[in-house]
Design a protein around this motif. Structure first.
Motif, PDB file in Angstrom:
ATOM      1  N   ASP A  54      33.598  35.995  50.342  1.00  0.00           N
ATOM      2  CA  ASP A  54      34.583  37.071  49.235  1.00  0.00           C
ATOM      3  C   ASP A  54      35.052  35.505  48.861  1.00  0.00           C
ATOM      4  OD1 ASP A  54      36.480  38.080  48.488  1.00  0.00           O
ATOM      5  OD2 ASP A  54      37.329  38.710  50.832  1.00  0.00           O
ATOM      6  N   THR A  55      35.272  35.181  47.173  1.00  0.00           N
ATOM      7  CA  THR A  55      36.079  33.932  46.642  1.00  0.00           C
ATOM      8  C   THR A  55      37.708  35.201  46.394  1.00  0.00           C
ATOM      9  OG1 THR A  55      35.607  35.672  44.693  1.00  0.00           O
ATOM     10  CG2 THR A  55      34.365  33.649  45.031  1.00  0.00           C
ATOM     11  N   ASN A  56      38.255  35.850  46.102  1.00  0.00           N
ATOM     12  CA  ASN A  56      39.395  36.184  47.169  1.00  0.00           C
ATOM     13  C   ASN A  56      40.055  36.196  48.174  1.00  0.00           C
ATOM     14  OD1 ASN A  56      41.206  37.558  45.212  1.00  0.00           O
ATOM     15  ND2 ASN A  56      41.302  39.464  46.936  1.00  0.00           N
ATOM     16  N   SER A  57      39.019  35.669  48.916  1.00  0.00           N
ATOM     17  CA  SER A  57      40.293  35.041  50.118  1.00  0.00           C
ATOM     18  C   SER A  57      40.181  33.519  49.772  1.00  0.00           C
ATOM     19  CB  SER A  57      39.093  35.592  51.478  1.00  0.00           C
ATOM     20  OG  SER A  57      37.729  34.337  51.116  1.00  0.00           O
ATOM     21  N   VAL A  58      40.903  33.007  48.828  1.00  0.00           N
ATOM     22  CA  VAL A  58      41.118  31.143  48.305  1.00  0.00           C
ATOM     23  C   VAL A  58      41.845  31.798  49.005  1.00  0.00           C
ATOM     24  CG1 VAL A  58      41.736  31.993  46.426  1.00  0.00           C
ATOM     25  CG2 VAL A  58      40.740  29.597  46.797  1.00  0.00           C
ATOM     26  N   ASN A  59      42.896  31.174  50.353  1.00  0.00           N
ATOM     27  CA  ASN A  59      43.761  30.354  50.666  1.00  0.00           C
ATOM     28  C   ASN A  59      44.339  29.138  50.865  1.00  0.00           C
ATOM     29  OD1 ASN A  59      46.618  29.856  52.179  1.00  0.00           O
ATOM     30  ND2 ASN A  59      45.540  31.377  53.561  1.00  0.00           N
ATOM     31  N   SER A  60      45.124  28.637  49.674  1.00  0.00           N
ATOM     32  CA  SER A  60      45.316  27.006  49.782  1.00  0.00           C
ATOM     33  C   SER A  60      46.886  27.174  49.910  1.00  0.00           C
ATOM     34  CB  SER A  60      45.648  26.880  47.985  1.00  0.00           C
ATOM     35  OG  SER A  60      46.494  27.112  47.025  1.00  0.00           O
ATOM     36  N   ASN A  61      47.406  27.787  50.531  1.00  0.00           N
ATOM     37  CA  ASN A  61      48.888  27.797  51.020  1.00  0.00           C
ATOM     38  C   ASN A  61      50.211  28.264  49.892  1.00  0.00           C
ATOM     39  OD1 ASN A  61      50.139  27.931  53.339  1.00  0.00           O
ATOM     40  ND2 ASN A  61      51.024  25.813  53.660  1.00  0.00           N
TER      41      ASN A  61
ATOM     42  N   ALA B  51      51.530  30.703  46.997  1.00  0.00           N
ATOM     43  CA  ALA B  51      50.243  32.513  46.540  1.00  0.00           C
ATOM     44  C   ALA B  51      50.267  32.297  45.328  1.00  0.00           C
ATOM     45  CB  ALA B  51      51.338  33.287  46.757  1.00  0.00           C
ATOM     46  N   GLU B  52      51.533  31.381  43.995  1.00  0.00           N
ATOM     47  CA  GLU B  52      51.504  31.455  43.080  1.00  0.00           C
ATOM     48  C   GLU B  52      50.075  30.296  42.217  1.00  0.00           C
ATOM     49  OE1 GLU B  52      53.094  32.931  40.691  1.00  0.00           O
ATOM     50  OE2 GLU B  52      53.057  34.154  41.751  1.00  0.00           O
ATOM     51  N   ARG B  53      49.601  29.253  42.778  1.00  0.00           N
ATOM     52  CA  ARG B  53      48.564  28.628  42.735  1.00  0.00           C
ATOM     53  C   ARG B  53      47.448  29.390  43.194  1.00  0.00           C
ATOM     54  NH1 ARG B  53      49.657  23.957  45.587  1.00  0.00           N
ATOM     55  NH2 ARG B  53      49.178  24.649  46.993  1.00  0.00           N
ATOM     56  N   ASP B  54      47.284  30.103  44.426  1.00  0.00           N
ATOM     57  CA  ASP B  54      45.831  31.017  44.483  1.00  0.00           C
ATOM     58  C   ASP B  54      45.825  31.678  43.781  1.00  0.00           C
ATOM     59  OD1 ASP B  54      45.893  29.167  47.319  1.00  0.00           O
ATOM     60  OD2 ASP B  54      46.648  31.155  48.248  1.00  0.00           O
ATOM     61  N   LYS B  55      46.969  32.547  43.013  1.00  0.00           N
ATOM     62  CA  LYS B  55      47.023  33.504  41.685  1.00  0.00           C
ATOM     63  C   LYS B  55      46.067  32.770  40.415  1.00  0.00           C
ATOM     64  CE  LYS B  55      49.606  36.270  38.996  1.00  0.00           C
ATOM     65  NZ  LYS B  55      51.223  36.731  38.702  1.00  0.00           N
ATOM     66  N   HIS B  56      46.348  32.059  40.548  1.00  0.00           N
ATOM     67  CA  HIS B  56      45.533  30.937  39.500  1.00  0.00           C
ATOM     68  C   HIS B  56      44.541  30.773  39.448  1.00  0.00           C
ATOM     69  CE1 HIS B  56      45.402  27.116  36.536  1.00  0.00           C
ATOM     70  NE2 HIS B  56      44.834  28.442  35.885  1.00  0.00           N
ATOM     71  N   LEU B  57      43.848  30.419  40.445  1.00  0.00           N
ATOM     72  CA  LEU B  57      42.449  30.152  41.502  1.00  0.00           C
ATOM     73  C   LEU B  57      41.677  31.353  41.565  1.00  0.00           C
ATOM     74  CD1 LEU B  57      43.697  27.631  44.783  1.00  0.00           C
ATOM     75  CD2 LEU B  57      42.295  26.642  42.451  1.00  0.00           C
ATOM     76  N   ARG B  58      42.015  31.991  41.638  1.00  0.00           N
ATOM     77  CA  ARG B  58      41.750  33.832  41.516  1.00  0.00           C
ATOM     78  C   ARG B  58      41.083  33.731  40.121  1.00  0.00           C
ATOM     79  NH1 ARG B  58      45.495  34.778  46.208  1.00  0.00           N
ATOM     80  NH2 ARG B  58      44.328  35.073  47.825  1.00  0.00           N
ATOM     81  N   ASN B  59      41.771  33.679  38.781  1.00  0.00           N
ATOM     82  CA  ASN B  59      41.468  33.831  37.115  1.00  0.00           C
ATOM     83  C   ASN B  59      40.936  33.372  36.285  1.00  0.00           C
ATOM     84  OD1 ASN B  59      41.865  32.139  36.229  1.00  0.00           O
ATOM     85  ND2 ASN B  59      44.708  31.975  35.714  1.00  0.00           N
ATOM     86  N   GLU B  60      40.434  33.797  35.025  1.00  0.00           N
ATOM     87  CA  GLU B  60      39.806  32.997  34.460  1.00  0.00           C
ATOM     88  C   GLU B  60      39.318  31.453  34.385  1.00  0.00           C
ATOM     89  OE1 GLU B  60      42.511  34.228  32.240  1.00  0.00           O
ATOM     90  OE2 GLU B  60      41.389  35.404  33.591  1.00  0.00           O
ATOM     91  N   ASP B  61      40.181  30.676  34.971  1.00  0.00           N
ATOM     92  CA  ASP B  61      40.023  29.382  34.950  1.00  0.00           C
ATOM     93  C   ASP B  61      38.967  28.905  35.993  1.00  0.00           C
ATOM     94  OD1 ASP B  61      41.840  29.324  32.759  1.00  0.00           O
ATOM     95  OD2 ASP B  61      44.007  28.907  33.959  1.00  0.00           O
ATOM     96  N   PHE B  62      39.399  29.273  37.139  1.00  0.00           N
ATOM     97  CA  PHE B  62      38.829  28.837  38.357  1.00  0.00           C
ATOM     98  C   PHE B  62      37.277  29.758  38.618  1.00  0.00           C
ATOM     99  CE2 PHE B  62      42.686  26.550  37.562  1.00  0.00           C
ATOM    100  CZ  PHE B  62      41.905  25.057  38.005  1.00  0.00           C
ATOM    101  N   LEU B  63      37.962  31.015  39.992  1.00  0.00           N
ATOM    102  CA  LEU B  63      37.149  31.379  40.305  1.00  0.00           C
ATOM    103  C   LEU B  63      36.816  33.181  39.895  1.00  0.00           C
ATOM    104  CD1 LEU B  63      38.421  30.560  43.997  1.00  0.00           C
ATOM    105  CD2 LEU B  63      35.903  29.950  43.018  1.00  0.00           C
ATOM    106  N   ASP B  64      37.427  33.878  38.683  1.00  0.00           N
ATOM    107  CA  ASP B  64      37.335  34.715  38.431  1.00  0.00           C
ATOM    108  C   ASP B  64      37.355  36.220  38.993  1.00  0.00           C
ATOM    109  OD1 ASP B  64      37.291  36.378  35.901  1.00  0.00           O
ATOM    110  OD2 ASP B  64      36.024  35.302  34.393  1.00  0.00           O
TER     111      ASP B  64
END
Length: 191
Positions: free
Chosen positions: A76-83, A85-98
């Motif tokens: 589940d790509t939405n479950s990315v967790n880099s500890n 919250a703001e970075r995880d929001k960026h990792l979930r957007n179109e720049d990364f995992l989309d």
């Protein structure tokens, strides 16, 4: 944010029919005895680390014929967790995992090549952001046997490296941040 997976390379659920001597295992995510971790160099200054909190999968394993083993994993790509919250929001957007377009990543093995001393190369298809590439996971058998609850378990660890650009991720993390390193730990419960 993912690139080459190793037993990441492990994602969920179908195991192709195997010889009768192979045992089928479900990856023990319920007991948190498995993890898909990643790290990527950030601007050449440090390592950004994280994990995927939600994934599942299966594998078959025959100690006498490891080349017949199979692995299937879904993340589940939405479950990315880099500890963070703001970075995880960026990792979930179109720049990364989309994640809104591509809510899962998968790995399905195609072959297992034993390398001696409990080591093997797991070759399979890793799909991320609707792009499928063949990757190789360097895997190592950790152990197998009876657990304290009357079940049987087997465990492996693995590593792989993914090139971000292979999956359409071109966000600039500096010249040292072109690849993602995966570190996989898998414990399965015999079914």
């Amino acid at each position: 944010m993912l690139h080459r997976l190793s037993p990441l390379a492990l994602v969920a659920a179908l195991v192709v029919a195997t010889p009768a001597s192979a045992a089928d295992y479900a990856i023990d995510t319920k007991g948190a005895h498995a993890s898909i971790n990643f790290r990527v160099n950030h601007l050449g200054f440090s390592w950004l680390t994280g994990r995927f909190d939600t994934f599942g999968g299966t594998f078959s394993y025959d100690a006498s014929a490891p080349e017949t083993s199979k692995v299937s994993v879904e993340i589940d790509t939405n479950s990315v967790n880099s500890n963070h919250a703001e970075r995880d929001k960026h990792l979930r957007n179109e720049d990364f995992l989309d994640v809104s377009k591509f809510p899962k990543a998968t790995f399905v093995s195609k072959s297992i090549e034993p390398a001696g001393d409990g080591k093997a190369k797991i070759v399979g298809d890793f799909t991320l952001r609707d792009v499928t590439k063949e990757i190789t996971i360097d895997a190592e058998f950790v152990g197998a046997g009876s657990d304290p609850w009357g079940g049987e378990r087997a465990g492996f660890k693995g590593t792989t490296t993914l090139a971000l650009a292979d999956y359409g991720i071109t966000f600039d993390l500096g010249p040292a941040g072109k690849e993602v390193y995966l570190d996989l730990h898998v414990e399965g419960v015999k079914q």
